[in-house]
Write a protein that holds these residues in place. Structure first.
Motif, PDB file in Angstrom:
ATOM      1  N   ASN A 165      42.153  38.749  37.673  1.00 35.90           N
ATOM      2  CA  ASN A 165      41.867  37.471  38.318  1.00 35.90           C
ATOM      3  C   ASN A 165      43.148  36.641  38.463  1.00 35.90           C
ATOM      4  O   ASN A 165      43.464  36.144  39.546  1.00 35.90           O
ATOM      5  N   ARG A 191      37.475  37.933  49.016  1.00 32.39           N
ATOM      6  CA  ARG A 191      38.122  37.203  47.902  1.00 32.39           C
ATOM      7  C   ARG A 191      39.479  36.673  48.364  1.00 32.39           C
ATOM      8  O   ARG A 191      39.867  35.548  48.046  1.00 32.39           O
ATOM      9  N   PHE A 195      35.945  31.624  39.641  1.00 30.01           N
ATOM     10  CA  PHE A 195      35.730  33.076  39.661  1.00 30.01           C
ATOM     11  C   PHE A 195      35.444  33.575  38.237  1.00 30.01           C
ATOM     12  O   PHE A 195      34.598  34.443  38.034  1.00 30.01           O
TER      13      PHE A 195
END
Ligand code: FAD
Length: 481
Positions: A382, A348, A370
């Motif tokens: 996030n 990520r 995402f």
């Protein structure tokens, strides 16, 4: 004649889809009143519509919760619509006078809940809020100057001092429920994708029982070497608890308690258990920050980064989303995300750095992708992590730190196992070339059956050039302060 049956109470489930360690449910059950478990499908629960992968998860998680509640005697009532209107109709139908709920700390949800509580109070209905999702209530971990922490390490230290970390508790075994209330079939909400069903490779079992199993599996294996293992994407080195934690199928204190207990019993080294606790600490840091600095959902946490000029590059964005950038570690990550709804943390960071720094595309584009594709999509985590990579966040990576996708691949996927798993067209390349196929001699590519540009793309951008371009752009931001 007085009716001495107490008025029923509503337990409004949101992101606490479990029976155990569920303060709202336990308190409601202990009140002695009949319990109405309610889930409201409100598209604006988080202040933004659910992503597609989250909808997939919710579908199964609700079915698991409904079965667990039914076994205990209180069927789950499912309704869709605006949360306040739905609550009001259930109150009117049943005469309920109290609503129990575990709080949500995302800014829009927080405000909406406060408004609902005020509105209902005016009509004589009490809302009782509990903490069911965090180790410590956001806002309760403050510096000596009574300010929010903006740096992780002192935050974690302070968090671990204030955290109550209650011992895990089994939930109520039986509930005094109410039969016959109108409920909507979960199928009607079309949460599971059809035409096409892109979830065929989603290898997940949502629900509380599966969350507990994931924790046990982690304690028995990966936790023993978590500190190093968590950085190797080709290994099963992490807990995979993130979607279970996000939907509240397991409490964070159960996970922390279990890891520490395993260390105390000598089943895992204490250092590994504490490393895991500190990752749970990052989850806290993220939600605490978003709760206290709501603007960071839309804008840079550090305002000077708002002047950043991003590139408008629809083709680059599409190549990134589809895993067709020509950088194997980036493409493997993006394909893992698409196929399974999850991506390894190390990857990520690499794919986010590539989007922001190599392509100079606004981090909000990545955050949105995402949000739609992760089964663990979580506003706090996030947003905080995207801003961390961008350099615009609290305690973020320094802006000049730009991951080199080739050396990152070589370092963390040295045996190429991860890339080969997700990019089978490169499987025939040896470890030496697998992270930079464009550097391989023609005959090596031919022997591996690869024609660059046809079987697998050539790099869509030159990393050295892109790195300098990003540094220049970021230098402008810095000097614009
Ligand atoms: P483990 O390594 O087993 O960690 C245990 C738990 O700690 C995780 O389940 C998670 O709740 C928490 N955690 C671990 N790392 C982080 C972190 N860096 N930040 C916050 N919490 C963490 N995580 C999400 O849950 N939802 C997201 O939407 C999300 N978006 C991300 C976006 C980017 C750009 C990056 C770099 C990271 C993001 N993360 C997000 C954090 C992290 O990648 C995942 O939590 C982790 O990969 C989940 O796998 P795991 O449960 O096996 O993790």
């Amino acid at each position: 004649m007085a009716n001495d049956t107490p008025a029923p109470v509503i337990v409004w489930f949101r992101r606490d889809l479990r029976i155990a360690d569920n303060s709202a449910l336990t308190e409601a059950a202990e009140s002695g009143a009949p319990v109405i478990p309610l889930y409201i499908h409100d598209e604006q629960l988080d202040g933004r519509p659910l992503g597609a992968a989250s909808r997939w998860w919710l579908d199964k998680s609700l079915r698991a919760l409904a079965a667990d509640l039914k076994d205990r005697g209180a069927p789950l009532v499912l309704r869709s619509g605006d949360a306040e209107s739905v609550l009001r109709s259930v109150i009117e139908e049943t005469g309920a006078q109290t609503v129990y709920m575990n709080r949500l700390f995302e800014p829009a949800a927080w405000e909406r809940d406060a408004e609902i509580a005020q509105g209902l109070k005016a009509d004589g209905v009490t809302c009782r809020g509990f903490n069911g999702t965090m180790l410590a209530r956001p806002g309760s971990v403050r510096t000596g100057q009574d300010a929010p922490y903006k740096v992780f390490t002192p935050f974690l230290k302070a968090l671990l001092q204030v955290v109550e970390e209650p011992a895990p508790r089994d939930g109520p075994r039986t509930l005094d429920g109410i039969e016959g209330l109108k409920t909507e079939p979960v199928d009607d909400w079309s949460l599971h994708p059809t035409r096409p069903d892109w979830s065929e490779d989603f290898d997940w079992t949502p629900g509380e029982a599966a969350a507990r199993e994931a924790l046990s599996r982690f304690l028995a294996g990966p936790l023993k070497a978590y500190g190093d293992g968590r950085d190797v994407p080709g290994k099963d080195g992490t807990s995979r608890l993130s979607p279970h934690l996000h939907f509240g199928e397991i409490s964070p204190w159960r996970a922390v308690h279990a890891a520490r207990q395993a260390a105390e019993d000598g089943r895992v080294p204490a250092k590994q258990a504490e490393k895991f606790v500190s990752e749970i600490g990052w989850r806290e840091f993220s939600t605490h920050l978003l709760h206290q600095f709501p603007y960071m959902a839309e804008r840079a946490f550090r305002p000077e980064f708002d002047s950043m000029v991003w590139r408008d590059d629809a083709e680059g964005l599409e190549a990134w989303k589809r895993g067709m950038t020509g950088y194997p570690i980036v493409d493997a990550g993006m394909r893992q995300l698409w196929a399974t709804g999850w991506m390894h943390n190390r990857v990520r960071m690499i794919v986010a750095s590539f989007l922001i720094k190599d392509l100079l595309i606004d981090w909000r584009e990545g955050e949105a992708w995402f949000w739609d594709t992760l089964v663990d999509a979580d506003m706090g985590n996030n947003i905080q992590n995207w801003q961390w990579v961008a350099g615009s966040g609290a305690d973020a990576a320094p802006y000049f730190r730009i991951f080199n996708p080739v050396t990152q691949g070589e370092k963390f996927d040295g045996d190429g196992r991860y890339v080969r798993r997700w990019i089978p067209e490169l499987a025939g390349l040896s470890d030496r070339w697998i992270h930079a196929p464009w550097t391989a001699p023609k005959e090596v590519l031919a022997a591996a059956g690869i024609r660059l540009g046809r079987d697998y793309p050539a790099p869509i951008v030159d990393h050295a050039m892109a790195r300098q371009r990003a540094l220049d752009a970021l230098e402008d931001v810095k000097s614009a302060r």
